[in-house]
Design a protein around this motif. Structure first.
Motif, PDB file in Angstrom:
ATOM      1  N   ARG A 279       0.811  -1.224   0.000  1.00 51.61           N
ATOM      2  CA  ARG A 279       0.000   0.000   0.000  1.00 51.61           C
ATOM      3  C   ARG A 279       0.837   1.264   0.000  1.00 51.61           C
ATOM      4  NH1 ARG A 279      -4.855  -0.418   3.991  1.00 51.61           N
ATOM      5  NH2 ARG A 279      -5.511   1.283   2.668  1.00 51.61           N
ATOM      6  N   GLY A 280       2.152   1.137   0.063  1.00 45.81           N
ATOM      7  CA  GLY A 280       3.021   2.300   0.084  1.00 45.81           C
ATOM      8  C   GLY A 280       3.787   2.382   1.389  1.00 45.81           C
ATOM      9  N   ILE A 281       3.951   3.592   1.889  1.00 48.18           N
ATOM     10  CA  ILE A 281       4.694   3.832   3.122  1.00 48.18           C
ATOM     11  C   ILE A 281       3.747   4.454   4.136  1.00 48.18           C
ATOM     12  CG2 ILE A 281       6.590   5.131   4.172  1.00 48.18           C
ATOM     13  CD1 ILE A 281       7.956   4.993   1.396  1.00 48.18           C
ATOM     14  N   ARG A 282       3.679   3.856   5.302  1.00 48.63           N
ATOM     15  CA  ARG A 282       2.804   4.348   6.372  1.00 48.63           C
ATOM     16  C   ARG A 282       3.668   5.086   7.382  1.00 48.63           C
ATOM     17  NH1 ARG A 282      -2.488   5.233   7.135  1.00 48.63           N
ATOM     18  NH2 ARG A 282      -3.228   4.465   9.106  1.00 48.63           N
ATOM     19  N   LEU A 283       3.307   6.330   7.665  1.00 55.30           N
ATOM     20  CA  LEU A 283       4.096   7.161   8.563  1.00 55.30           C
ATOM     21  C   LEU A 283       3.151   8.066   9.354  1.00 55.30           C
ATOM     22  CD1 LEU A 283       7.035   7.983   9.296  1.00 55.30           C
ATOM     23  CD2 LEU A 283       6.911   9.629   7.432  1.00 55.30           C
ATOM     24  N   HIS A 284       3.116   7.914  10.669  1.00 58.31           N
ATOM     25  CA  HIS A 284       2.267   8.733  11.552  1.00 58.31           C
ATOM     26  C   HIS A 284       0.797   8.719  11.107  1.00 58.31           C
ATOM     27  CE1 HIS A 284       5.797  10.129  13.615  1.00 58.31           C
ATOM     28  NE2 HIS A 284       6.306  10.582  12.495  1.00 58.31           N
TER      29      HIS A 284
ATOM     30  N   ASP B 109       3.512   5.385  -8.050  1.00 58.23           N
ATOM     31  CA  ASP B 109       3.895   4.277  -8.929  1.00 58.23           C
ATOM     32  C   ASP B 109       5.389   3.977  -8.870  1.00 58.23           C
ATOM     33  OD1 ASP B 109       1.274   4.018  -9.713  1.00 58.23           O
ATOM     34  OD2 ASP B 109       1.533   5.125 -11.594  1.00 58.23           O
ATOM     35  N   LEU B 110       6.209   4.981  -8.557  1.00 58.53           N
ATOM     36  CA  LEU B 110       7.659   4.773  -8.460  1.00 58.53           C
ATOM     37  C   LEU B 110       8.025   3.709  -7.427  1.00 58.53           C
ATOM     38  CD1 LEU B 110       8.960   8.467  -8.521  1.00 58.53           C
ATOM     39  CD2 LEU B 110       9.296   6.734 -10.298  1.00 58.53           C
ATOM     40  N   LEU B 111       7.159   3.490  -6.461  1.00 57.60           N
ATOM     41  CA  LEU B 111       7.434   2.507  -5.419  1.00 57.60           C
ATOM     42  C   LEU B 111       7.202   1.076  -5.888  1.00 57.60           C
ATOM     43  CD1 LEU B 111       5.854   4.232  -2.284  1.00 57.60           C
ATOM     44  CD2 LEU B 111       8.252   4.227  -3.010  1.00 57.60           C
ATOM     45  N   GLY B 112       6.559   0.896  -7.024  1.00 55.47           N
ATOM     46  CA  GLY B 112       6.180  -0.423  -7.520  1.00 55.47           C
ATOM     47  C   GLY B 112       7.242  -1.499  -7.387  1.00 55.47           C
ATOM     48  N   PRO B 113       8.430  -1.302  -7.957  1.00 56.34           N
ATOM     49  CA  PRO B 113       9.449  -2.352  -7.880  1.00 56.34           C
ATOM     50  C   PRO B 113       9.995  -2.599  -6.470  1.00 56.34           C
ATOM     51  CG  PRO B 113       9.995  -0.732  -9.581  1.00 56.34           C
ATOM     52  CD  PRO B 113       8.842  -0.193  -8.803  1.00 56.34           C
ATOM     53  N   CYS B 114       9.743  -1.683  -5.549  1.00 52.37           N
ATOM     54  CA  CYS B 114      10.293  -1.789  -4.187  1.00 52.37           C
ATOM     55  C   CYS B 114       9.304  -2.374  -3.192  1.00 52.37           C
ATOM     56  CB  CYS B 114      10.728  -0.403  -3.703  1.00 52.37           C
ATOM     57  SG  CYS B 114      11.880   0.425  -4.803  1.00 52.37           S
ATOM     58  N   ARG B 115       8.047  -2.497  -3.582  1.00 53.12           N
ATOM     59  CA  ARG B 115       7.010  -2.959  -2.652  1.00 53.12           C
ATOM     60  C   ARG B 115       7.330  -4.367  -2.123  1.00 53.12           C
ATOM     61  NH1 ARG B 115       2.750   0.572  -3.175  1.00 53.12           N
ATOM     62  NH2 ARG B 115       2.762   1.724  -5.131  1.00 53.12           N
ATOM     63  N   GLY B 116       7.352  -4.477  -0.811  1.00 60.72           N
ATOM     64  CA  GLY B 116       7.602  -5.766  -0.187  1.00 60.72           C
ATOM     65  C   GLY B 116       9.051  -6.228  -0.280  1.00 60.72           C
ATOM     66  N   GLN B 117       9.910  -5.395  -0.831  1.00 54.27           N
ATOM     67  CA  GLN B 117      11.323  -5.749  -0.983  1.00 54.27           C
ATOM     68  C   GLN B 117      12.149  -5.096   0.119  1.00 54.27           C
ATOM     69  OE1 GLN B 117      12.280  -7.873  -3.519  1.00 54.27           O
ATOM     70  NE2 GLN B 117      10.062  -7.976  -3.823  1.00 54.27           N
ATOM     71  N   ASP B 118      13.264  -5.738   0.448  1.00 52.16           N
ATOM     72  CA  ASP B 118      14.203  -5.135   1.391  1.00 52.16           C
ATOM     73  C   ASP B 118      15.108  -4.168   0.665  1.00 52.16           C
ATOM     74  OD1 ASP B 118      13.239  -6.584   3.525  1.00 52.16           O
ATOM     75  OD2 ASP B 118      14.849  -8.061   3.495  1.00 52.16           O
ATOM     76  N   SER B 119      15.438  -3.082   1.332  1.00 52.13           N
ATOM     77  CA  SER B 119      16.454  -2.162   0.827  1.00 52.13           C
ATOM     78  C   SER B 119      17.807  -2.866   0.911  1.00 52.13           C
ATOM     79  CB  SER B 119      16.471  -0.899   1.690  1.00 52.13           C
ATOM     80  OG  SER B 119      17.646  -0.161   1.463  1.00 52.13           O
TER      81      SER B 119
ATOM     82  N   GLN C 226       4.172  15.316   1.648  1.00 49.89           N
ATOM     83  CA  GLN C 226       4.989  14.420   0.847  1.00 49.89           C
ATOM     84  C   GLN C 226       6.223  14.018   1.636  1.00 49.89           C
ATOM     85  OE1 GLN C 226       4.471  17.735  -0.756  1.00 49.89           O
ATOM     86  NE2 GLN C 226       5.894  18.359   0.841  1.00 49.89           N
ATOM     87  N   ILE C 227       6.814  12.913   1.219  1.00 45.25           N
ATOM     88  CA  ILE C 227       8.076  12.443   1.776  1.00 45.25           C
ATOM     89  C   ILE C 227       9.010  12.169   0.603  1.00 45.25           C
ATOM     90  CG2 ILE C 227       7.063  11.466   3.867  1.00 45.25           C
ATOM     91  CD1 ILE C 227       7.219   8.710   2.501  1.00 45.25           C
TER      92      ILE C 227
ATOM     93  N   TRP D 209       1.521  12.117  -0.102  1.00 44.14           N
ATOM     94  CA  TRP D 209       0.479  11.592   0.773  1.00 44.14           C
ATOM     95  C   TRP D 209      -0.714  11.296  -0.131  1.00 44.14           C
ATOM     96  CZ3 TRP D 209      -3.304  15.172   3.622  1.00 44.14           C
ATOM     97  CH2 TRP D 209      -4.125  14.441   4.498  1.00 44.14           C
ATOM     98  N   ILE D 210      -1.412  10.202   0.097  1.00 41.36           N
ATOM     99  CA  ILE D 210      -2.475   9.795  -0.815  1.00 41.36           C
ATOM    100  C   ILE D 210      -3.639  10.783  -0.877  1.00 41.36           C
ATOM    101  CG2 ILE D 210      -1.864   7.352  -0.727  1.00 41.36           C
ATOM    102  CD1 ILE D 210      -4.253   6.953   1.199  1.00 41.36           C
TER     103      ILE D 210
END
Length: 103
Positions: free
Chosen positions: A9-14, A21-31, A51-52, A66-67
């Motif tokens: 779902r993206g990044i949850r913060l506070h 869409d840029l997050l697509g390839p990183c979803r569920g992946q470790d840095s 935004q972050i 932010w969505i």
């Protein structure tokens, strides 16, 4: 700067969700950054939480909105967010469409 997971779902913060869409390839992946323990490098602006910025595998910082950013036309900080969130809770968030509406 902080370290955060990138979920489906993206990044949850506070209690806010940031996604793009840029997050697509990183979803569920470790840095691959060892210092982050598998989480991703995330930067915030304390004066404007609409935004972050996330450091992606190419090494560049990408702006992630932010969505609900399109509904808020002026910068606001986390203190304003906490005040707004507490008002929703006091007046019964479910009656306003549920707290998830403001995530």
């Amino acid at each position: 700067m902080r370290w955060q997971a990138i979920t489906e779902r993206g990044i949850r913060l506070h209690h806010r969700t940031y996604d793009h869409d840029l997050l697509g390839p990183c979803r569920g992946q470790d840095s691959q950054v060892a210092a982050g323990g598998g989480k991703w490098e995330v930067h915030t602006n304390p004066h404007d939480v609409r935004q972050i910025w996330v450091r992606l595998p190419d090494g560049e910082l990408a702006e992630i909105p932010w969505i609900h950013r399109e509904h808020v036309h002026h910068p606001f900080n986390d203190r304003t967010w906490q005040y707004w969130k507490s008002g929703v809770e006091v007046f019964g968030g479910a009656g306003w469409g549920g707290a998830s509406r403001f995530s």
